[in-house]
Design a protein around this motif. Structure first.
Motif, PDB file in Angstrom:
ATOM      1  N   THR A 254      48.654   9.796  27.357  1.00 23.91           N
ATOM      2  CA  THR A 254      49.879  10.522  27.018  1.00 23.91           C
ATOM      3  C   THR A 254      50.370  10.065  25.653  1.00 23.91           C
ATOM      4  OG1 THR A 254      51.283   8.863  28.102  1.00 23.91           O
ATOM      5  CG2 THR A 254      50.561  10.733  29.431  1.00 23.91           C
ATOM      6  N   TYR A 255      51.122  10.917  25.025  1.00 22.41           N
ATOM      7  CA  TYR A 255      51.721  10.559  23.736  1.00 22.41           C
ATOM      8  C   TYR A 255      53.132  11.133  23.688  1.00 22.41           C
ATOM      9  CZ  TYR A 255      51.144  15.329  22.003  1.00 22.41           C
ATOM     10  OH  TYR A 255      51.233  16.687  21.823  1.00 22.41           O
ATOM     11  N   SER A 256      53.969  10.499  22.878  1.00 28.65           N
ATOM     12  CA  SER A 256      55.351  10.925  22.704  1.00 28.65           C
ATOM     13  C   SER A 256      55.512  11.519  21.321  1.00 28.65           C
ATOM     14  CB  SER A 256      56.319   9.747  22.876  1.00 28.65           C
ATOM     15  OG  SER A 256      56.155   9.157  24.143  1.00 28.65           O
ATOM     16  N   GLY A 257      56.369  12.505  21.214  1.00 32.54           N
ATOM     17  CA  GLY A 257      56.638  13.110  19.920  1.00 32.54           C
ATOM     18  C   GLY A 257      58.070  12.863  19.497  1.00 32.54           C
ATOM     19  N   ALA A 258      58.239  12.317  18.286  1.00 33.06           N
ATOM     20  CA  ALA A 258      59.586  12.095  17.760  1.00 33.06           C
ATOM     21  C   ALA A 258      60.035  13.254  16.891  1.00 33.06           C
ATOM     22  CB  ALA A 258      59.614  10.795  16.949  1.00 33.06           C
ATOM     23  N   ARG A 259      59.158  14.250  16.738  1.00 33.16           N
ATOM     24  CA  ARG A 259      59.472  15.388  15.881  1.00 33.16           C
ATOM     25  C   ARG A 259      60.589  16.224  16.496  1.00 33.16           C
ATOM     26  NH1 ARG A 259      57.357  20.556  15.972  1.00 33.16           N
ATOM     27  NH2 ARG A 259      55.929  19.884  17.616  1.00 33.16           N
ATOM     28  N   VAL A 260      61.453  16.779  15.659  1.00 29.28           N
ATOM     29  CA  VAL A 260      62.510  17.664  16.126  1.00 29.28           C
ATOM     30  C   VAL A 260      62.278  19.048  15.559  1.00 29.28           C
ATOM     31  CG1 VAL A 260      64.237  15.852  16.411  1.00 29.28           C
ATOM     32  CG2 VAL A 260      64.004  16.995  14.205  1.00 29.28           C
ATOM     33  N   VAL A 261      62.731  20.048  16.292  1.00 27.79           N
ATOM     34  CA  VAL A 261      62.603  21.435  15.865  1.00 27.79           C
ATOM     35  C   VAL A 261      63.929  21.869  15.263  1.00 27.79           C
ATOM     36  CG1 VAL A 261      62.125  23.785  16.598  1.00 27.79           C
ATOM     37  CG2 VAL A 261      60.928  21.882  17.665  1.00 27.79           C
ATOM     38  N   LYS A 262      63.896  22.375  14.066  1.00 25.62           N
ATOM     39  CA  LYS A 262      65.118  22.790  13.374  1.00 25.62           C
ATOM     40  C   LYS A 262      65.551  24.191  13.804  1.00 25.62           C
ATOM     41  CE  LYS A 262      65.231  19.058  10.825  1.00 25.62           C
ATOM     42  NZ  LYS A 262      66.296  18.053  10.945  1.00 25.62           N
ATOM     43  N   ALA A 263      66.786  24.478  13.549  1.00 31.53           N
ATOM     44  CA  ALA A 263      67.358  25.823  13.734  1.00 31.53           C
ATOM     45  C   ALA A 263      67.189  26.343  15.154  1.00 31.53           C
ATOM     46  CB  ALA A 263      66.758  26.799  12.745  1.00 31.53           C
ATOM     47  N   ILE A 264      67.443  25.486  16.126  1.00 32.21           N
ATOM     48  CA  ILE A 264      67.474  25.917  17.520  1.00 32.21           C
ATOM     49  C   ILE A 264      68.879  26.406  17.838  1.00 32.21           C
ATOM     50  CG2 ILE A 264      67.285  25.147  19.910  1.00 32.21           C
ATOM     51  CD1 ILE A 264      64.653  25.408  18.521  1.00 32.21           C
ATOM     52  N   ILE A 265      68.975  27.588  18.390  1.00 35.67           N
ATOM     53  CA  ILE A 265      70.274  28.148  18.728  1.00 35.67           C
ATOM     54  C   ILE A 265      70.555  27.883  20.198  1.00 35.67           C
ATOM     55  CG2 ILE A 265      71.672  30.234  18.851  1.00 35.67           C
ATOM     56  CD1 ILE A 265      70.024  31.367  16.570  1.00 35.67           C
ATOM     57  N   HIS A 266      71.598  27.122  20.454  1.00 37.10           N
ATOM     58  CA  HIS A 266      71.984  26.791  21.827  1.00 37.10           C
ATOM     59  C   HIS A 266      73.465  27.110  22.000  1.00 37.10           C
ATOM     60  CE1 HIS A 266      72.044  24.813  25.687  1.00 37.10           C
ATOM     61  NE2 HIS A 266      73.034  24.015  25.286  1.00 37.10           N
ATOM     62  N   LYS A 267      73.734  28.075  22.889  1.00 36.07           N
ATOM     63  CA  LYS A 267      75.100  28.516  23.145  1.00 36.07           C
ATOM     64  C   LYS A 267      75.788  28.962  21.857  1.00 36.07           C
ATOM     65  CE  LYS A 267      75.743  25.682  27.265  1.00 36.07           C
ATOM     66  NZ  LYS A 267      76.554  24.636  27.934  1.00 36.07           N
ATOM     67  N   GLY A 268      75.034  29.704  21.032  1.00 35.47           N
ATOM     68  CA  GLY A 268      75.595  30.261  19.816  1.00 35.47           C
ATOM     69  C   GLY A 268      75.727  29.287  18.670  1.00 35.47           C
ATOM     70  N   ARG A 269      75.222  28.068  18.808  1.00 34.62           N
ATOM     71  CA  ARG A 269      75.349  27.061  17.763  1.00 34.62           C
ATOM     72  C   ARG A 269      73.968  26.610  17.296  1.00 34.62           C
ATOM     73  NH1 ARG A 269      79.550  23.528  16.812  1.00 34.62           N
ATOM     74  NH2 ARG A 269      80.464  24.028  18.840  1.00 34.62           N
ATOM     75  N   HIS A 270      73.795  26.488  15.982  1.00 30.97           N
ATOM     76  CA  HIS A 270      72.553  25.976  15.429  1.00 30.97           C
ATOM     77  C   HIS A 270      72.522  24.463  15.582  1.00 30.97           C
ATOM     78  CE1 HIS A 270      71.009  29.650  13.451  1.00 30.97           C
ATOM     79  NE2 HIS A 270      72.293  29.979  13.406  1.00 30.97           N
ATOM     80  N   THR A 271      71.467  23.958  16.205  1.00 28.62           N
ATOM     81  CA  THR A 271      71.368  22.530  16.437  1.00 28.62           C
ATOM     82  C   THR A 271      69.898  22.125  16.407  1.00 28.62           C
ATOM     83  OG1 THR A 271      71.931  20.730  17.967  1.00 28.62           O
ATOM     84  CG2 THR A 271      71.288  22.833  18.941  1.00 28.62           C
ATOM     85  N   THR A 272      69.616  20.870  16.701  1.00 31.94           N
ATOM     86  CA  THR A 272      68.245  20.370  16.762  1.00 31.94           C
ATOM     87  C   THR A 272      67.921  19.966  18.188  1.00 31.94           C
ATOM     88  OG1 THR A 272      68.953  18.119  16.224  1.00 31.94           O
ATOM     89  CG2 THR A 272      68.289  19.540  14.391  1.00 31.94           C
ATOM     90  N   GLN A 273      66.628  19.934  18.489  1.00 33.86           N
ATOM     91  CA  GLN A 273      66.216  19.632  19.843  1.00 33.86           C
ATOM     92  C   GLN A 273      64.874  18.914  19.826  1.00 33.86           C
ATOM     93  OE1 GLN A 273      66.267  23.004  22.494  1.00 33.86           O
ATOM     94  NE2 GLN A 273      64.656  22.143  23.771  1.00 33.86           N
ATOM     95  N   LYS A 274      64.676  17.985  20.728  1.00 32.64           N
ATOM     96  CA  LYS A 274      63.392  17.306  20.851  1.00 32.64           C
ATOM     97  C   LYS A 274      62.305  18.323  21.205  1.00 32.64           C
ATOM     98  CE  LYS A 274      63.879  12.582  22.504  1.00 32.64           C
ATOM     99  NZ  LYS A 274      63.744  11.777  23.714  1.00 32.64           N
ATOM    100  N   SER A 275      61.177  18.215  20.538  1.00 33.44           N
ATOM    101  CA  SER A 275      60.109  19.172  20.812  1.00 33.44           C
ATOM    102  C   SER A 275      59.324  18.800  22.062  1.00 33.44           C
ATOM    103  CB  SER A 275      59.154  19.249  19.622  1.00 33.44           C
ATOM    104  OG  SER A 275      58.544  17.989  19.420  1.00 33.44           O
ATOM    105  N   MET A 276      59.227  17.504  22.390  1.00 31.17           N
ATOM    106  CA  MET A 276      58.457  17.095  23.550  1.00 31.17           C
ATOM    107  C   MET A 276      58.862  15.687  23.953  1.00 31.17           C
ATOM    108  SD  MET A 276      54.819  16.308  21.719  1.00 31.17           S
ATOM    109  CE  MET A 276      54.922  17.825  20.773  1.00 31.17           C
TER     110      MET A 276
END
Length: 385
Positions: free
Chosen positions: A139-161
């Motif tokens: 297994t491996y962990s990813g520290a990468r984040v995905v930009k421009a995720i829209i959550h509840k009408g707000r642009h934010t960042t989120q863990k990809s994995m």
């Protein structure tokens, strides 16, 4: 293992991580506070401070798992086997793993009356991985984040994995392969010639080298970044090949490389009596790797297009009519010929029918089929009433 899985599995999903939830709640409160200050006078510096605090809290939250990895209410057991090699994976504690291992050993020894290879039996953390059917599964962990995720009408960042399974080439396997095939020294990338191959023709030498590297590359085609991992070995392999050809012809490696080089890689041409045979040196860029999508793993491929479609012979069989005597009394069989040349100059009626249709098959009733093979198939007028 099916019984053990039914007894071991527990829960639907993991509990949420309290520390992660505290950071999420703090970010939520800060954002609501920032929303209230937007548009007000003299609030610019306060909003900037809030944004800095949100970013710092997000940075701390990314270090934490969103769910509790030590939740005793959530456990899973999986079992995979290939021939006599198998691996059992669990979501649980090390004590659970030791208990499962002892139960498996007891069953193999007492029920199946088999011996266990102790040197291959281990308990490993998923990040350490295990060797299974020649692959290193971990297994491996990813520290990468995905930009421009829209959550509840707000642009934010989120863990990809969080944690995902990955198959890799086992450490040391490429070095071992290089030493066994005597390509050269893997550590410094120095290729060596094989003097014993000098008695072979250039085509035989190239085909031998091609077969070795292509076989290894095709075997590890499912591994992560296989082309990047094998790039160094491919360089040593090519150097060894060129040096072997140079040793055979008593010339330099650069001369061999210039002789084989074309606009589309290295190619060896063999002039035969009626045609020219082209032998292309294997390249890693030609290796076809199927992209793994985690949603499609272990799901059977969609073969409806192959199994539900109807080709012309199937439609003709389903018509349930002899194409010679036109009877509808079955059963029916299909007569085959090897090539159209066999009936091109045929004088029999069934031969002329196949030649006119340009088909190598003819659907016949059993009686007509038997008569055709015995050479007693009459003309069509015999069947007319």
């Amino acid at each position: 293992m099916k019984t053990m899985k039914e007894q071991f599995d527990k829960g639907v999903q993991r509990k949420s991580n309290r520390a992660y939830k505290r950071h999420s709640d703090k970010i939520h409160r800060l954002r609501k506070k920032g929303d209230r200050l937007k548009g007000k006078e003299n609030s610019k510096e306060t909003l900037q401070a809030i944004q800095r605090e949100i970013k710092e809290t997000q940075r701390q939250r990314r270090r934490l798992p969103s769910s509790d990895p030590f939740d005793e209410g959530y456990k899973r057991l999986s079992y995979y086997r290939y021939a006599d090699d198998f691996v059992a994976s669990i979501i649980g504690s090390k004590a659970d793993a030791e208990r499962i291992q002892q139960e498996i050993k007891r069953f193999i020894q007492e029920t199946l009356k088999l011996e266990i290879a102790e040197e291959k039996s281990h308990i490993r953390h998923s990040k350490q991985g295990v060797i299974f059917v020649g692959y290193w599964i971990k297994t491996y962990s990813g520290a990468r984040v995905v930009k421009a995720i829209i959550h509840k009408g707000r642009h934010t960042t989120q863990k990809s994995m969080s944690e995902r399974i990955q198959v890799q080439i086992p450490p040391g396997n490429l070095q071992k392969f290089c030493a066994e095939k005597r390509y050269g020294i893997y550590e410094n990338g120095d290729g060596r010639h094989k003097a014993e191959l000098s008695i072979l023709s250039d085509a035989e030498i190239i085909l031998a080298y091609n077969g070795e590297l292509r076989g290894l590359a095709n075997y590890y085609a499912l591994a992560h970044s296989v082309k990047g991992e094998m790039n160094k070995l491919a360089h040593i392999w090519q150097t060894s090949l060129f040096k072997t050809l140079a040793h055979k012809h008593k010339t330099h490696v650069t001369t061999i490389a210039k002789r084989l080089k074309t606009d589309n890689g290295y190619v060896h041409t063999v002039q035969e009596k009626e045609k020219t045979r082209i032998i292309r040196l294997f390249r890693l860029k030609d290796l076809k790797t199927s992209p793994l999508t985690y949603q499609s793993i272990d799901i059977p491929p969609n073969t409806f297009a192959l199994t539900l479609s109807r080709s012309e012979p199937i439609r003709r069989i389903n018509a349930e009519q002899c194409e010679y005597c036109e009877t509808k009394e079955g059963p029916f069989q299909v007569h085959h010929i090897r090539k159209m040349k066999d009936v091109a100059d045929g004088k029999e009626l069934w031969q002329r029918i196949m030649a006119a249709r340009r088909r190598k098959t003819l659907v016949l009733c059993v009686r007509c089929h038997q008569r055709l093979h015995t050479g007693t198939l009459p003309g069509r007028s015999h069947f007319k009433r």
